[in-house]
Design an enzyme around this catalytic site. Structure first.
Site, PDB file in Angstrom:
ATOM      1  N   SER A   1     -41.720 -65.638  22.854  1.00 45.12           N
ATOM      2  CA  SER A   1     -43.023 -64.959  22.833  1.00 45.12           C
ATOM      3  C   SER A   1     -44.006 -65.570  23.832  1.00 45.12           C
ATOM      4  O   SER A   1     -44.891 -64.873  24.327  1.00 45.12           O
ATOM      5  CB  SER A   1     -43.625 -65.008  21.430  1.00 45.12           C
ATOM      6  OG  SER A   1     -42.808 -64.288  20.553  1.00 45.12           O
TER       7      SER A   1
ATOM      8  N   THR B   1     -48.490 -65.530  21.459  1.00 42.82           N
ATOM      9  CA  THR B   1     -48.905 -64.239  22.041  1.00 42.82           C
ATOM     10  C   THR B   1     -50.406 -64.194  22.338  1.00 42.82           C
ATOM     11  O   THR B   1     -50.790 -63.977  23.487  1.00 42.82           O
ATOM     12  CB  THR B   1     -48.445 -63.068  21.142  1.00 42.82           C
ATOM     13  OG1 THR B   1     -47.046 -63.220  20.904  1.00 42.82           O
ATOM     14  CG2 THR B   1     -48.728 -61.731  21.784  1.00 42.82           C
TER      15      THR B   1
ATOM     16  N   GLU C   1     -52.237 -58.023  18.478  1.00 41.53           N
ATOM     17  CA  GLU C   1     -50.831 -58.341  18.210  1.00 41.53           C
ATOM     18  C   GLU C   1     -50.447 -58.044  16.767  1.00 41.53           C
ATOM     19  O   GLU C   1     -51.105 -58.493  15.834  1.00 41.53           O
ATOM     20  CB  GLU C   1     -50.538 -59.834  18.465  1.00 41.53           C
ATOM     21  CG  GLU C   1     -49.059 -60.150  18.277  1.00 41.53           C
ATOM     22  CD  GLU C   1     -48.738 -61.614  17.977  1.00 41.53           C
ATOM     23  OE1 GLU C   1     -47.565 -61.979  18.130  1.00 41.53           O
ATOM     24  OE2 GLU C   1     -49.633 -62.374  17.570  1.00 41.53           O
TER      25      GLU C   1
ATOM     26  N   ASP D   1     -41.322 -59.409  14.346  1.00 44.15           N
ATOM     27  CA  ASP D   1     -40.518 -60.529  14.854  1.00 44.15           C
ATOM     28  C   ASP D   1     -39.980 -61.391  13.706  1.00 44.15           C
ATOM     29  O   ASP D   1     -38.813 -61.779  13.697  1.00 44.15           O
ATOM     30  CB  ASP D   1     -41.401 -61.368  15.785  1.00 44.15           C
ATOM     31  CG  ASP D   1     -40.693 -62.601  16.333  1.00 44.15           C
ATOM     32  OD1 ASP D   1     -39.675 -62.429  17.022  1.00 44.15           O
ATOM     33  OD2 ASP D   1     -41.164 -63.721  16.070  1.00 44.15           O
TER      34      ASP D   1
ATOM     35  N   HIS E   1     -36.094 -62.258  12.740  1.00 48.00           N
ATOM     36  CA  HIS E   1     -35.548 -63.620  12.602  1.00 48.00           C
ATOM     37  C   HIS E   1     -34.899 -63.806  11.228  1.00 48.00           C
ATOM     38  O   HIS E   1     -33.884 -64.477  11.103  1.00 48.00           O
ATOM     39  CB  HIS E   1     -36.656 -64.669  12.762  1.00 48.00           C
ATOM     40  CG  HIS E   1     -37.086 -64.892  14.178  1.00 48.00           C
ATOM     41  ND1 HIS E   1     -36.231 -65.359  15.142  1.00 48.00           N
ATOM     42  CD2 HIS E   1     -38.283 -64.712  14.794  1.00 48.00           C
ATOM     43  CE1 HIS E   1     -36.887 -65.455  16.292  1.00 48.00           C
ATOM     44  NE2 HIS E   1     -38.136 -65.063  16.108  1.00 48.00           N
TER      45      HIS E   1
ATOM     46  N   HIS F   1     -40.362 -58.802  23.341  1.00 41.55           N
ATOM     47  CA  HIS F   1     -38.893 -58.853  23.322  1.00 41.55           C
ATOM     48  C   HIS F   1     -38.455 -58.242  22.006  1.00 41.55           C
ATOM     49  O   HIS F   1     -39.272 -58.008  21.114  1.00 41.55           O
ATOM     50  CB  HIS F   1     -38.389 -60.303  23.408  1.00 41.55           C
ATOM     51  CG  HIS F   1     -39.040 -61.182  22.383  1.00 41.55           C
ATOM     52  ND1 HIS F   1     -38.760 -61.091  21.037  1.00 41.55           N
ATOM     53  CD2 HIS F   1     -40.021 -62.113  22.500  1.00 41.55           C
ATOM     54  CE1 HIS F   1     -39.523 -61.940  20.376  1.00 41.55           C
ATOM     55  NE2 HIS F   1     -40.308 -62.570  21.231  1.00 41.55           N
TER      56      HIS F   1
HETATM   57 ZN   LIG Z   1     -39.674 -64.677  17.575  1.00 43.24          ZN
END
Ligand SMILES: [Zn+2]
Length: 374
Positions: free
Chosen positions: A83, A136, A250, A255, A259, A298
């Site tokens: 990130s 971020t 954000e 994310d 994970h 990503h």
């Molecule tokens: Zn991540």
């Protein structure tokens, strides 16, 4: 004599009308620098977005875009980025190394888009649901050689002159190893600081909200509609602004779901993101001089929507459940898949095609350049 008088009267009237027309044009020129809202869904690849179409209840707001492209998220050294390098590419227009915050590959601080636009008379805002010192948001105001330098990153925020800040990470301001209290520093600088709740911002001042010691709750069950509320607060604030503005928002927890390979959380987080996206698109439709760009740094988790099978085996094979899909993962980390980019507003067509992540910075700057004097 009468004729001459009428002639001069006509000249004077003509001059007055042209002058007022010129003034109107001047006013328009000032107003025409576009507002820019940049929404980042951390870890949000195409499969994540697709969940809105298979598991969501309502029509997805992603369908409201016509200008769509893809970016390649790799950093300068590795195909799979993080990130910090991802957001830094958007913020400074250069690919760099993983963990870098607003610095080039050789660790040298580079001017970011927020700093550039501040010099062009823009107001600025940064909103996140994690710590405001997280990778971020940090890439848009700080310059650090490593993303874990939270206390250093917090110091940058005090001098960054941002007009509206909403996020967590209070501990990096008031429970620091150096004993400094940066909340007091912000107040001394004239900021209105709220560490308790998302109160109404003071439109005539700069406002900082630090609403959690570290991150806000990652689960919707605890966070509720906090993301939508924070976004609305930012829009209300900038709607009053006589100057153009740059606002980075954000959505952080897609994310985390990737994970954790947590399908249920992922669906919930995309739904929450989609809801907030709807608020932003409604706003942009009402304020056409606003460019909205939505993307991710990503993808996370290698998510896919594959056929669904019964858990139990029959004659050594798992039986297919017809017409059902399952959200599955092939990684617990980030991946290198191309990332969708959605744009709406002035210059939105520039975001069509396939390009590198750092090109987004250059596209934003060129939309600004092309529209500032129109
Ligand atoms: Zn991540």
């Amino acid at each position: 004599m009468k004729c001459i008088f009428i002639f001069w009267l006509a000249v004077v009237l003509f001059t007055i009308t042209s002058c007022s027309k010129l003034k109107e044009k001047d006013k328009f020129a000032k107003a025409s620098a576009p507002n820019i809202i940049f929404l980042i869904g951390d870890g949000m690849g195409l499969s994540q977005i697709s969940t809105a179409y298979y598991f969501g209840d309502e029509k997805s707001n992603f369908s409201r875009f016509r200008n769509i492209g893809f970016h390649r998220s790799s950093d300068l050294k590795y195909k799979v980025t993080d990130s910090a390098a991802g957001a830094t590419a958007f913020a400074i227009g250069q690919k760099t190394y993983r963990r870098a915050i607003g610095v080039s590959i050789d660790s040298i601080p580079q001017e970011n888009i927020l700093e550039f636009l501040q010099k062009e008379n823009y107001k600025t805002g940064v909103v996140t649901m994690t710590s405001i010192t997280g990778a971020t948001p940090a890439a848009f105001y700080a310059h650090a050689v490593h993303r874990d330098m939270n206390e250093d990153i917090a110091t940058y925020l005090v001098d960054a002159d941002i007009d509206l800040v909403i996020g967590g990470g209070r501990q990096y301001f008031n429970k620091r190893k150096d004993g400094k209290n940066l909340i007091l520093s912000l107040i001394e600088k004239g900021y209105l600081v709220d560490t308790l709740e998302l109160s109404k911002p003071d439109f005539n001042r700069q406002n900082v909200y630090l609403l959690a010691d570290d991150n806000m709750p990652s689960r919707i069950a605890e966070r509720g509609d906090m993301f939508a509320k924070a976004t609305r607060t930012a829009l209300d604030y900038f709607e009053q602004s006589p100057k153009p503005y740059f606002l980075m928002i954000e959505g952080a927890f897609i994310d985390w779901a990737g994970h954790g390979n947590d399908a249920e959380m992922l669906v919930e987080e995309v739904e929450d993101f989609d809801k907030t996206l709807g608020i932003l698109i409604d706003f942009v439709e009402k304020h056409p001089n606003t460019l909205l760009v939505v993307t991710a740094d990503h993808e996370t988790g290698g998510a896919s929507l594959a056929k669904k099978y019964h858990d139990t085996e029959v004659f050594g094979r798992k039986k297919l459940i017809p017409d059902e899909i399952e959200l599955s993962f092939n990684s617990k980390e980030h991946t290198a898949t191309l990332i969708p980019v959605f744009a709406k507003g002035p210059g939105a067509e520039d975001f069509q095609g396939i390009y590198e992540n750092n090109d987004i910075y250059h596209k934003l700057i060129s939309v600004y350049q092309a529209n500032k004097n129109k």
